[in-house]
Scaffold this motif. Structure first.
Motif, mmCIF file in Angstrom:
data_model
loop_
_atom_site.group_PDB
_atom_site.id
_atom_site.type_symbol
_atom_site.label_atom_id
_atom_site.label_comp_id
_atom_site.label_asym_id
_atom_site.label_seq_id
_atom_site.Cartn_x
_atom_site.Cartn_y
_atom_site.Cartn_z
ATOM 1 N N VAL A 1 8.900 13.949 -3.587
ATOM 2 C CA VAL A 1 7.708 13.233 -3.146
ATOM 3 C C VAL A 1 8.073 12.457 -1.885
ATOM 4 N N ASP A 2 7.233 12.572 -0.865
ATOM 5 C CA ASP A 2 7.358 11.782 0.357
ATOM 6 C C ASP A 2 6.141 10.877 0.446
ATOM 7 N N PHE A 3 6.370 9.601 0.761
ATOM 8 C CA PHE A 3 5.247 8.666 0.826
ATOM 9 C C PHE A 3 5.564 7.515 1.769
ATOM 10 N N LEU A 4 4.521 6.786 2.144
ATOM 11 C CA LEU A 4 4.653 5.573 2.937
ATOM 12 C C LEU A 4 4.433 4.373 2.036
ATOM 13 N N VAL A 5 5.168 3.301 2.302
ATOM 14 C CA VAL A 5 4.942 2.011 1.653
ATOM 15 C C VAL A 5 4.788 0.978 2.764
ATOM 16 N N ILE A 6 3.628 0.343 2.792
ATOM 17 C CA ILE A 6 3.358 -0.691 3.784
ATOM 18 C C ILE A 6 3.283 -2.016 3.032
ATOM 19 N N PHE B 1 0.868 -1.181 0.000
ATOM 20 C CA PHE B 1 0.000 0.000 0.000
ATOM 21 C C PHE B 1 0.898 1.222 0.000
ATOM 22 N N PHE B 2 0.732 2.076 -1.020
ATOM 23 C CA PHE B 2 1.478 3.327 -1.147
ATOM 24 C C PHE B 2 0.563 4.473 -0.733
ATOM 25 N N PHE B 3 1.070 5.403 0.083
ATOM 26 C CA PHE B 3 0.275 6.542 0.539
ATOM 27 C C PHE B 3 1.128 7.798 0.449
ATOM 28 N N ILE B 4 0.676 8.769 -0.349
ATOM 29 C CA ILE B 4 1.440 9.990 -0.593
ATOM 30 C C ILE B 4 1.250 10.978 0.557
ATOM 31 N N LEU B 5 2.375 11.421 1.121
ATOM 32 C CA LEU B 5 2.359 12.422 2.185
ATOM 33 C C LEU B 5 2.550 13.828 1.634
ATOM 34 N N LYS B 6 3.480 13.947 0.662
ATOM 35 C CA LYS B 6 3.814 15.264 0.099
ATOM 36 C C LYS B 6 4.247 15.082 -1.346
ATOM 37 N N GLY B 7 3.806 15.979 -2.219
ATOM 38 C CA GLY B 7 4.204 15.930 -3.617
ATOM 39 C C GLY B 7 3.230 15.146 -4.472
ATOM 40 N N GLU B 8 3.682 14.818 -5.674
ATOM 41 C CA GLU B 8 2.840 14.142 -6.663
ATOM 42 C C GLU B 8 3.645 13.018 -7.296
ATOM 43 N N ALA B 9 3.067 11.823 -7.353
ATOM 44 C CA ALA B 9 3.751 10.670 -7.935
ATOM 45 C C ALA B 9 2.901 10.067 -9.041
ATOM 46 N N VAL B 10 3.563 9.484 -10.013
ATOM 47 C CA VAL B 10 2.890 8.734 -11.073
ATOM 48 C C VAL B 10 3.094 7.257 -10.768
ATOM 49 N N MET B 11 1.995 6.520 -10.708
ATOM 50 C CA MET B 11 2.046 5.076 -10.501
ATOM 51 C C MET B 11 1.740 4.384 -11.822
ATOM 52 N N TRP B 12 2.599 3.453 -12.178
ATOM 53 C CA TRP B 12 2.363 2.558 -13.311
ATOM 54 C C TRP B 12 2.004 1.216 -12.692
ATOM 55 N N VAL B 13 0.807 0.730 -12.978
ATOM 56 C CA VAL B 13 0.334 -0.528 -12.411
ATOM 57 C C VAL B 13 -0.187 -1.400 -13.547
ATOM 58 N N ASP B 14 0.569 -2.436 -13.866
ATOM 59 C CA ASP B 14 0.172 -3.408 -14.877
ATOM 60 C C ASP B 14 -0.265 -2.754 -16.189
ATOM 61 N N GLY B 15 0.519 -1.759 -16.639
ATOM 62 C CA GLY B 15 0.259 -1.121 -17.926
ATOM 63 C C GLY B 15 -0.610 0.119 -17.875
ATOM 64 N N GLN B 16 -1.186 0.447 -16.720
ATOM 65 C CA GLN B 16 -2.004 1.650 -16.587
ATOM 66 C C GLN B 16 -1.288 2.656 -15.698
ATOM 67 N N GLU B 17 -1.472 3.947 -15.995
ATOM 68 C CA GLU B 17 -0.841 4.999 -15.204
ATOM 69 C C GLU B 17 -1.892 5.903 -14.588
ATOM 70 N N PHE B 18 -1.594 6.371 -13.385
ATOM 71 C CA PHE B 18 -2.443 7.372 -12.742
ATOM 72 C C PHE B 18 -1.574 8.194 -11.800
ATOM 73 N N THR B 19 -2.052 9.376 -11.464
ATOM 74 C CA THR B 19 -1.327 10.307 -10.602
ATOM 75 C C THR B 19 -1.881 10.231 -9.186
ATOM 76 N N LEU B 20 -0.968 10.208 -8.231
ATOM 77 C CA LEU B 20 -1.335 10.242 -6.819
ATOM 78 C C LEU B 20 -0.918 11.581 -6.228
ATOM 79 N N GLN B 21 -1.862 12.234 -5.570
ATOM 80 C CA GLN B 21 -1.650 13.509 -4.891
ATOM 81 C C GLN B 21 -1.526 13.253 -3.383
#
Length: 112
Positions: free
Chosen positions: A95-100, A52-72
């Motif tokens: 970007v600062d984030f948590l990975v669990i 589980f990825f959780f964005i704390l600060k900044g903006e990240a692009v996630m590529w998941v199995d061929g699809q992309e989306f932006t996390l705020q």
């Protein structure tokens, strides 16, 4: 148990990215990570670990199995075991984030 990022075990990964183990066991890891502008991890998957990825600060692009989306900030996403993924920082800010991860990803990373 009380934990503070400043006293957590630190490591460097990729191209000048940082990680801090907030919790580390075979059953679960909780890591706070920092990615400078223009950095990314390699595309990979995990056989056993659910993440589980959780964005704390900044903006990240996630590529998941061929699809992309932006996390705020305050956005999160779950990656099931076996699913290919990659996080990228395409912005000009860090970007600062948590990975669990459950269980831990130690020895469970398969590059694509």
């Amino acid at each position: 148990m009380h934990i503070n990022k400043d006293k957590a075990e630190h490591y460097v990964w990729g191209d000048q990215c940082d990680g801090w183990f907030l919790e580390r066991s075979a059953d679960r890891t909780i890591i706070q990570e920092r990615m400078p502008a223009g950095t990314s991890e390699i595309k990979h998957r995990h056989e056993k670990a659910k993440q589980f990825f959780f964005i704390l600060k900044g903006e990240a692009v996630m590529w998941v199995d061929g699809q992309e989306f932006t996390l705020q900030p305050q956005d999160g996403c779950t990656i099931e075991p076996g699913v290919a993924h990659q996080i990228r920082n395409e912005s000009k800010e860090e970007v600062d984030f948590l990975v669990i991860s459950t269980p831990s990803t130690a020895g469970d990373r398969i590059p694509l």
